[in-house]
Motif scaffolding. Structure first.
Motif, mmCIF file in Angstrom:
data_model
loop_
_atom_site.group_PDB
_atom_site.id
_atom_site.type_symbol
_atom_site.label_atom_id
_atom_site.label_comp_id
_atom_site.label_asym_id
_atom_site.label_seq_id
_atom_site.Cartn_x
_atom_site.Cartn_y
_atom_site.Cartn_z
ATOM 1 N N THR A 236 0.854 -1.185 0.000
ATOM 2 C CA THR A 236 0.000 0.000 0.000
ATOM 3 C C THR A 236 0.890 1.234 0.000
ATOM 4 N N ASP A 238 1.201 5.669 -0.688
ATOM 5 C CA ASP A 238 0.582 6.983 -0.881
ATOM 6 C C ASP A 238 1.042 7.556 -2.221
ATOM 7 N N PHE A 271 -2.664 2.115 -4.227
ATOM 8 C CA PHE A 271 -2.277 3.512 -4.034
ATOM 9 C C PHE A 271 -3.441 4.297 -3.429
ATOM 10 N N LYS A 272 -3.092 5.265 -2.600
ATOM 11 C CA LYS A 272 -4.108 6.131 -2.000
ATOM 12 C C LYS A 272 -3.741 7.585 -2.256
ATOM 13 N N GLY A 273 -4.670 8.316 -2.901
ATOM 14 C CA GLY A 273 -4.428 9.712 -3.196
ATOM 15 C C GLY A 273 -4.814 10.058 -4.618
ATOM 16 N N SER A 313 -11.890 7.216 -3.046
ATOM 17 C CA SER A 313 -11.314 6.958 -1.732
ATOM 18 C C SER A 313 -12.414 6.568 -0.752
#
Length: 485
Positions: A236, A238, A271-273, A313
């Motif tokens: 995971t 960012d 991915f987060k963002g 998200s």
């Protein structure tokens, strides 16, 4: 930055150079893709000579020439063109149309009809067999261009093309005894600032944003081991919108070791963002990239395999169906793989897609433009010009309001309802995968009420797909009881 030659291009180029562009490409009015109608390419811009000299002069006068490299194109055909371009300030030279011709193109300008007489731009196997080109033809052409450049340099008394760059003082206007050229003044091409020693050719280093996210991922021991040993890894990470082309260097590393399809491991990155341009470009089999957020333009550009999954998200309160989650020109030129996006895509979705599959929940104008293969499913509204230049592949569009036929460019494709069991299975399977990967409530609703929604789907069919099991009852064992339009 590509700039079309026209009056005032020098001012624009100065701003581009100040904005830290590495290259400025000046494109003249000549040349142009054979896929464009003549009405689209004639009288578009000025000769490249005028654009190039103006840009070179303005950059020299403003002491910006050393910050950027100049490239010129627009109907270049010979070594003579290369030398003339160098004298006017160009450092690099683009060949397009002539390279295609050297490989067998005859510029019939019917690329969009699927009927290219020499088999260059067609899905018809009977025409593809006529294609005469080999890579050696292109290599030979450029070999002769280089030999002509060497010959001209020798006649002028120079050893290197670099020695001629920007030397407009060596240009002379021909004395041609013709009435139509008698009053022509070409002084603007010859009255250029000439810097002794060509110090401006010593450019600043190519601009860089420093280390990129892919470098960090490749430096991760677990990811590098998974690539080396073809094992599985899940991470995971960012991501922010300055992280561009994420995944491409990983794909390059895999391709250098195993080729396009030889990797048997699995790289699953979540991915987060907000992702920058070209998220998942050139993705390969074994790569599963999931983005919780949104992405800019060119998602899945040139992807060859694997999966790209884009969904809002976890804390998003926006209705996915009503909002754009990926930008323009996504799935551009894809040759494989699958893209699932829970939300709308921008303009020109799946342009030149040849084998990629995708499910999205809406798109802007020009969806499936120039598509040659693959499958696209759209569960929401689309803009105008669907299927323009589409010569292959199949697309499905959900149309509960009955407005979709007005959005289709019918020059090549036709539309029909889903009328075969194979077509229904293909459509339902992709929607099920979309639901499983993204958690789409829209996909879940369609699946839960399948008999109600199936008659509301349109199938876009180019001529090359007319006899496939997904399109024609003749190629299937049974019909779906919804009827064809």
């Amino acid at each position: 930055m590509k700039l079309v030659a026209e009056i005032g291009i020098g001012t624009i180029a100065a701003g581009v150079a100040k904005a830290n562009a590495d290259y400025i490409q000046i494109s003249g009015h000549d040349g142009g893709t054979g896929a464009s109608p003549l009405s689209s390419i004639k009288h578009a811009g000025a000769p490249w000579e005028l654009g190039l000299t103006e840009v070179h002069r303005v950059l020299m006068e403003n002491k910006l020439r050393d910050r950027v490299r100049l490239r010129v194109d627009g109907g270049l055909k010979s070594g003579w063109d290369v030398v003339m371009g160098a004298l006017m300030g160009a450092e690099e030279f683009g060949f397009g149309t002539i390279a295609m011709i050297s490989e067998g193109c005859i510029m019939a300008r019917i690329c969009h009809t699927n009927g290219c007489p020499v088999g260059v731009t067609t899905q018809r196997e009977d025409l593809r067999k006529r294609f005469p080109g080999t890579p050696d033809h292109v290599v030979n052409f450029f070999h002769f261009v280089a030999e002509e450049v060497r010959s001209l340099l020798a006649r002028l008394g120079y050893r290197s093309l670099t020695d001629l760059m920007g030397r407009s003082d060596l240009l002379r206007m021909r004395d041609v005894p013709l009435a139509k050229t008698k009053g022509l003044d070409l002084g603007v091409l010859m009255q250029q600032p000439v810097a002794p020693g060509n110090d401006w050719l010593h450019h600043e280093p190519v601009h860089s944003n420093g280390a990129v996210l892919d470098d960090q991922l490749l430096a991760d021991r677990e990811i590098s081991d998974a690539i080396s040993h073809q094992s599985k890894v899940a991470k995971t990470v960012d991501i922010v919108n300055t992280d561009r082309t994420v995944g491409a260097r990983i794909a390059g590393k895999i391709a250098s070791m195993y080729g396009n399809s030889g990797f048997s491991g699995e790289i699953a990155l979540s991915f987060k963002g907000s992702a920058g341009q070209s998220f998942g470009a050139f993705n390969l089999p074994g790569m599963i990239l999931t983005l919780h957020g949104e992405a800019n333009d060119y998602v899945g550009k040139g992807m060859h395999g694997g999966e790209l999954i884009i969904k809002p998200s976890d804390d998003s309160t926006l209705a996915a169906l009503e909002n754009v989650i990926i930008g323009n020109t996504c799935l551009y030129g894809a040759t494989g793989g699958t893209l699932f996006a829970r939300g709308q895509a921008g303009e020109r979705f799946a342009v030149r897609n040849s084998m990629g599959r995708a499910v999205i929940e809406g798109a802007g104008d020009h969806c499936c433009e120039y598509m040659t293969g693959g499958v696209v499913v759209v569960l929401g509204k689309v803009g105008r010009n669907v299927g323009a230049g589409m010569t292959g592949g199949i697309a499905y569009f959900l149309d509960p309001g009955g407005s979709f036929p007005d959005c289709v460019n019918g020059e090549i494709v036709r539309i029909q309802r889903v009328c075969t069991a194979a077509g229904e299975a293909q459509l339902r399977g992709l929607i099920q995968d979309h639901c499983d990967r993204t958690g789409s409530t829209l996909a879940a609703s369609v699946l839960a009420n399948w008999s109600e929604f199936l008659p509301k789907f349109w199938q876009v069919v180019p001529p090359s797909e007319e006899n496939t099991p997904e399109v024609s009852p003749k190629g299937s064992d049974e019909k779906v009881a919804v009827g064809a339009s």
